[in-house]
Structure formats: C-alpha cells, structure tokens
Design a protein around this motif. Structure first.
Motif, short mmCIF file in Angstrom:
data_model
loop_
_atom_site.label_atom_id
_atom_site.label_comp_id
_atom_site.label_asym_id
_atom_site.label_seq_id
_atom_site.Cartn_x
_atom_site.Cartn_y
_atom_site.Cartn_z
N GLY A 11 0.80 -1.22 0.00
CA GLY A 11 0.00 0.00 0.00
C GLY A 11 0.83 1.26 0.00
O GLY A 11 0.62 2.16 -0.83
N PHE A 12 1.79 1.34 0.90
CA PHE A 12 2.59 2.56 0.99
C PHE A 12 3.55 2.69 -0.19
O PHE A 12 3.92 3.81 -0.57
CB PHE A 12 3.27 2.66 2.36
CG PHE A 12 2.31 3.08 3.43
CD1 PHE A 12 2.02 4.42 3.64
CD2 PHE A 12 1.64 2.14 4.19
CE1 PHE A 12 1.10 4.83 4.60
CE2 PHE A 12 0.71 2.52 5.16
CZ PHE A 12 0.45 3.87 5.37
N SER A 13 3.93 1.58 -0.82
CA SER A 13 4.70 1.64 -2.07
C SER A 13 3.85 2.23 -3.19
O SER A 13 4.35 3.01 -4.01
CB SER A 13 5.21 0.25 -2.46
OG SER A 13 6.13 -0.23 -1.51
N CYS A 14 2.58 1.85 -3.23
CA CYS A 14 1.66 2.45 -4.22
C CYS A 14 1.57 3.96 -4.02
O CYS A 14 1.52 4.72 -4.99
CB CYS A 14 0.26 1.83 -4.09
SG CYS A 14 0.11 0.17 -4.75
N TRP A 15 1.56 4.39 -2.76
CA TRP A 15 1.47 5.82 -2.49
C TRP A 15 2.71 6.55 -3.01
O TRP A 15 2.61 7.60 -3.64
CB TRP A 15 1.28 6.07 -0.99
CG TRP A 15 0.74 7.43 -0.66
CD1 TRP A 15 0.13 8.32 -1.49
CD2 TRP A 15 0.76 8.06 0.62
NE1 TRP A 15 -0.25 9.46 -0.81
CE2 TRP A 15 0.13 9.31 0.51
CE3 TRP A 15 1.23 7.67 1.86
CZ2 TRP A 15 -0.02 10.19 1.57
CZ3 TRP A 15 1.06 8.54 2.94
CH2 TRP A 15 0.45 9.78 2.79
N THR A 36 -3.35 5.36 -6.08
CA THR A 36 -3.87 5.89 -4.82
C THR A 36 -4.97 4.99 -4.27
O THR A 36 -5.04 4.75 -3.06
CB THR A 36 -4.37 7.34 -4.99
OG1 THR A 36 -3.29 8.13 -5.49
CG2 THR A 36 -4.85 7.93 -3.68
N TYR A 39 -3.22 2.14 -2.76
CA TYR A 39 -2.68 2.58 -1.47
C TYR A 39 -3.75 2.52 -0.39
O TYR A 39 -3.56 1.93 0.67
CB TYR A 39 -2.10 3.99 -1.62
CG TYR A 39 -2.10 4.84 -0.38
CD1 TYR A 39 -1.37 4.47 0.75
CD2 TYR A 39 -2.82 6.02 -0.32
CE1 TYR A 39 -1.36 5.26 1.89
CE2 TYR A 39 -2.81 6.83 0.80
CZ TYR A 39 -2.09 6.43 1.90
OH TYR A 39 -2.08 7.21 3.02
N HIS A 40 -4.91 3.10 -0.67
CA HIS A 40 -6.00 3.10 0.32
C HIS A 40 -6.44 1.69 0.67
O HIS A 40 -6.72 1.38 1.83
CB HIS A 40 -7.21 3.88 -0.21
CG HIS A 40 -6.98 5.35 -0.31
ND1 HIS A 40 -7.76 6.15 -1.11
CD2 HIS A 40 -6.09 6.18 0.27
CE1 HIS A 40 -7.35 7.40 -1.02
NE2 HIS A 40 -6.33 7.44 -0.19
N ALA A 43 -3.13 0.05 2.71
CA ALA A 43 -2.43 0.77 3.77
C ALA A 43 -3.02 0.52 5.16
O ALA A 43 -2.29 0.38 6.14
CB ALA A 43 -2.38 2.26 3.48
N TYR A 74 -9.28 4.08 5.64
CA TYR A 74 -8.69 3.63 4.37
C TYR A 74 -9.63 2.71 3.61
O TYR A 74 -9.77 2.84 2.39
CB TYR A 74 -7.35 2.92 4.61
CG TYR A 74 -6.17 3.84 4.79
CD1 TYR A 74 -5.93 4.89 3.91
CD2 TYR A 74 -5.28 3.65 5.83
CE1 TYR A 74 -4.83 5.73 4.06
CE2 TYR A 74 -4.17 4.49 5.99
CZ TYR A 74 -3.96 5.52 5.11
OH TYR A 74 -2.87 6.33 5.26
N ALA A 161 5.39 7.76 3.69
CA ALA A 161 5.22 6.38 3.21
C ALA A 161 6.51 5.57 3.39
O ALA A 161 6.46 4.41 3.81
CB ALA A 161 4.78 6.39 1.75
#
Length: 183
Positions: A11-15, A36, A39-40, A43, A74, A161
């Motif tokens: 998730g935080f890599s996607c962000w 995003t 990420y949601h 995350a 999220y 992130a």
C-alpha cells in the motif's frame, strides 16, 4: 500478522509511486488515481499490522484507536480516487459535493495522530518514525486547507510512506525494541 505487514508495504509503495508520477507530470492522471486507490486498499491493513507488532511491546489504547480509525478510513475511501477520476471534478469539488469524505478525512487525521503519539508512547519503533508520522499527517492535512503547494505534500507523503515501509520492514525481522535514550 505477516500478511498485514506485507499489505502495508504494498500500500505505501503504491502511495510513493502515485506521488512520483503526480510530481513528474504536475497533476493527476489515471495511474495516479489507480495507485492511490491501491494505497487506500492496502495501507490500513499495514497500520493494523504495525499496531499488532507494537502491542507486543506495550499496550496502548491510543494505538488501538489510531489503528482502528485509520484502517476503517482507508477501507471506506479505497474507491474514492476512482470516483473522483470518473466524476471529472477536482478533488476539492468532489469533496464539497460529497461531505461524507470530510468526516472520513477528519477520522483519518485523528487516527494517524493517535497512532503517531502511540509510537512515541510504546517505544517499540524509533521516535523519529513517530515524528515523521505526526508531521506528515499535519502537512498532508494542512496543504489544501492553507493553500500550500501540492509539491510540498507530495514530498512529505513520500517521506511518510517510506517511514511506514521502514517500520513494516523492521517488523518482519526479529522483534527487538530500539533501545537507548537518544531515540
């Protein structure tokens, strides 16, 4: 717990990826919206996983509240970026027409602030990680409210992130508190 932590890394890599694209093209695009949304979706599981790891070092109601509020937020907003993209509106216009998202934003803010303070309280992770979470949450929230440049939030979000990814990676290894008074 391992799957929760891995979900957090995804998730935080996607962000980070969405922020890099947004900065490089100077705005939003379908890849930004889809990343995003990813990420949601992931995350919150990661924050819940970090709460689980942190709880082994010490109980904290702030951690429980923060993780639960963040997780629920999220999940509730996972489709939000796709809705904005399909609406043709700016994020601000979309939120103005759908005020439920203002409440969810407030819940996220309170959850992340509580979780950040709990990281300081429990002392399982280095204190700097809590400070990055707290400042990152404030910058993310203040940027649109105060009219700060979006690029400030982009950079802050990437640092935020990366910090959560660091915490997740640390959680995958042997669980050892970070000792010392200089945390």
């Amino acid at each position: 717990m391992r799957l929760l932590i891995l979900a957090g890394i995804v998730g935080f890599s996607c962000w980070i990826a969405s922020e890099v694209i947004e900065l490089s093209i100077g705005g939003y695009s379908p890849p930004v919206y889809y990343l995003t949304a990813g990420y949601h979706l992931f995350a919150g599981f990661g924050i819940w996983g970090l709460h689980t790891v942190q709880t082994k070092a010490g109980k904290s109601l702030l951690s429980l509240y923060g993780a639960a509020a963040t997780f629920l937020t999220y999940i509730a907003i996972s489709y939000f970026p796709i809705q904005v993209m399909n609406s043709g509106l700016s994020i601000t216009e979309f939120i103005d027409q759908n005020p439920l998202y203002k409440g969810l934003g407030g819940l996220w803010f309170l959850g992340m602030m509580a979780f950040g303070v709990s990281v300081l309280q429990v002392k399982h992770f280095p204190a700097w990680t809590a400070i990055v979470i707290l400042i990152g949450t404030l910058v993310f929230t203040a940027t649109p409210l105060l009219g700060w440049p979006a690029s400030l939030a982009n950079v802050s979000n990437m640092l935020f992130a990366a910090t959560v990814i660091f915490m997740c990676l640390h959680s995958l290894g042997p669980v050892q508190p970070w000792g010392g008074a200089d945390r």
